[in-house]
Design a protein around this motif. Sequence first.
Motif, short mmCIF file in Angstrom:
data_model
loop_
_atom_site.label_atom_id
_atom_site.label_comp_id
_atom_site.label_asym_id
_atom_site.label_seq_id
_atom_site.Cartn_x
_atom_site.Cartn_y
_atom_site.Cartn_z
N VAL A 165 0.86 -1.18 0.00
CA VAL A 165 0.00 0.00 0.00
C VAL A 165 0.89 1.23 0.00
N ASP A 166 0.44 2.32 -0.65
CA ASP A 166 1.23 3.55 -0.63
C ASP A 166 0.82 4.42 0.55
N ASP A 167 1.56 5.52 0.76
CA ASP A 167 1.33 6.34 1.95
C ASP A 167 0.00 7.08 1.92
N ASP A 168 -0.61 7.23 0.75
CA ASP A 168 -1.92 7.90 0.66
C ASP A 168 -3.08 6.90 0.67
N PHE A 169 -2.78 5.61 0.69
CA PHE A 169 -3.77 4.54 0.66
C PHE A 169 -4.68 4.61 -0.57
N ASP A 170 -4.16 5.20 -1.66
CA ASP A 170 -4.95 5.20 -2.90
C ASP A 170 -4.48 4.13 -3.88
N TYR A 171 -3.46 3.35 -3.47
CA TYR A 171 -3.00 2.21 -4.25
C TYR A 171 -2.85 1.03 -3.31
N ARG A 172 -3.51 -0.07 -3.65
CA ARG A 172 -3.48 -1.26 -2.80
C ARG A 172 -3.33 -2.48 -3.70
N SER A 173 -2.43 -3.37 -3.33
CA SER A 173 -2.23 -4.57 -4.14
C SER A 173 -1.95 -5.76 -3.25
N VAL A 174 -2.32 -6.93 -3.74
CA VAL A 174 -2.00 -8.18 -3.07
C VAL A 174 -1.74 -9.23 -4.14
N SER A 175 -0.75 -10.07 -3.91
CA SER A 175 -0.44 -11.14 -4.85
C SER A 175 -0.14 -12.41 -4.07
N SER A 176 -0.28 -13.53 -4.74
CA SER A 176 -0.07 -14.82 -4.08
C SER A 176 0.52 -15.80 -5.08
N LYS A 177 1.33 -16.73 -4.55
CA LYS A 177 1.90 -17.79 -5.37
C LYS A 177 1.82 -19.11 -4.61
N TYR A 178 1.39 -20.14 -5.32
CA TYR A 178 1.27 -21.48 -4.75
C TYR A 178 2.20 -22.42 -5.52
N PHE A 179 3.01 -23.17 -4.78
CA PHE A 179 3.92 -24.15 -5.38
C PHE A 179 3.66 -25.50 -4.75
N THR A 180 3.55 -26.53 -5.59
CA THR A 180 3.34 -27.88 -5.06
C THR A 180 4.07 -28.91 -5.92
N ALA A 181 4.60 -29.91 -5.27
CA ALA A 181 5.22 -31.04 -5.95
C ALA A 181 4.16 -32.12 -6.17
N LEU A 182 4.01 -32.56 -7.41
CA LEU A 182 3.05 -33.60 -7.76
C LEU A 182 3.76 -34.95 -7.79
N SER A 183 3.03 -35.97 -8.08
CA SER A 183 3.63 -37.31 -8.17
C SER A 183 4.43 -37.43 -9.46
N GLY A 184 5.38 -38.36 -9.47
CA GLY A 184 6.13 -38.64 -10.68
C GLY A 184 7.14 -37.57 -11.05
N GLY A 185 7.58 -36.76 -10.09
CA GLY A 185 8.57 -35.74 -10.38
C GLY A 185 8.04 -34.55 -11.15
N THR A 189 2.74 -24.55 -10.33
CA THR A 189 2.65 -23.27 -9.65
C THR A 189 1.40 -22.54 -10.14
N ALA A 190 0.82 -21.73 -9.27
CA ALA A 190 -0.33 -20.90 -9.62
C ALA A 190 -0.15 -19.54 -8.96
N GLU A 191 -0.40 -18.47 -9.70
CA GLU A 191 -0.22 -17.12 -9.19
C GLU A 191 -1.48 -16.28 -9.44
N LEU A 192 -1.75 -15.36 -8.52
CA LEU A 192 -2.89 -14.46 -8.63
C LEU A 192 -2.49 -13.11 -8.08
N SER A 193 -2.86 -12.03 -8.78
CA SER A 193 -2.57 -10.68 -8.30
C SER A 193 -3.81 -9.81 -8.44
N LEU A 194 -4.00 -8.91 -7.47
CA LEU A 194 -5.10 -7.96 -7.45
C LEU A 194 -4.55 -6.57 -7.18
N ILE A 195 -4.97 -5.57 -7.96
CA ILE A 195 -4.55 -4.18 -7.76
C ILE A 195 -5.79 -3.32 -7.72
N ASP A 196 -5.93 -2.56 -6.64
CA ASP A 196 -7.09 -1.68 -6.47
C ASP A 196 -6.59 -0.26 -6.24
N THR A 197 -7.02 0.68 -7.07
CA THR A 197 -6.61 2.07 -6.92
C THR A 197 -7.83 2.97 -6.92
#
Length: 266
Positions: A165-185, A189-197
């Motif tokens: 978030v910026d000092d004026d709270f007029d820009y807000r963002s959140v992002s996420s990343k998921y990593f997982t090991a599956l079977s068989g080597g 990964t999955a990523e999501l980002s949100l930006i609200d201004t």
Amino acid sequence: MKFKFAALPLMLASAVVSAEQYNSFTDADYTSEDYGFAEIDTLSFQSQYYFGALETLGPRKEFNYILPVSNIYGGFDYIDYTGGDSDIVQIGGEYFTGQWKFFGELNDFDAGNSYRAGAGFLFTPNFLGEVEATKAEGNDTELWVRGTYNHQLSGSDYIGFTAQVDDDFDYRSVSSKYFTALSGGQYLTAELSLIDTDFSDLYWGGAVEFYFNENTSIGAAYDEAESYEFNATHFFNRNVAGKVAYGSSRDFDDLDVFSLGVTVQL
């Protein structure tokens, strides 16, 4: 039973050996953007050196969500567009001492310079808080507060979050990343980002990447502006990888974005 206990150390040793370690990462990329009425070609070179080895999570280009290792980096972009050209030079670094982090960056481009500097604190190995100041030539200084949290799941799996978030709270963002090991080597990964201004509608974007093994992956990305990309990466050996991507947007019927690149990890 004796055989199982005897085999256990060999299995653990094998798991340790399979994890690669790298200190430097260098990318050379070419990107072509064709809008129908205009074209933009970009040649870029980026390199980053870590003063401590980074250990992979399985795939050769996947590492921990938080990397508390001092490093320096630099890059150069040459942009050729319809009617002219420009270039950008970037240098920066991050320094970790104990739980503290200090960082800075300079970008030099045709229209002027921009700077960023800040400090962070590792409250725990999985939670990093940061304060950053940014200054573009001719503009006022902006302040940012950022938090990064890594929630460790089983094995090397994790889900990470970053909020800013910026000092004026007029820009807000959140992002996420998921990593997982599956079977068989295999891995995912999955990523999501949100930006609200205060000046535009909510923006969202997401991406997924599937690893057939530690060397080869395919991915796709899509965002709120109806832009999309398909990409692939393949490591020919433990040090050299090739990358290719194609993207477009439904807002620009004639838009074609093609990129080709090489990564060297040492």
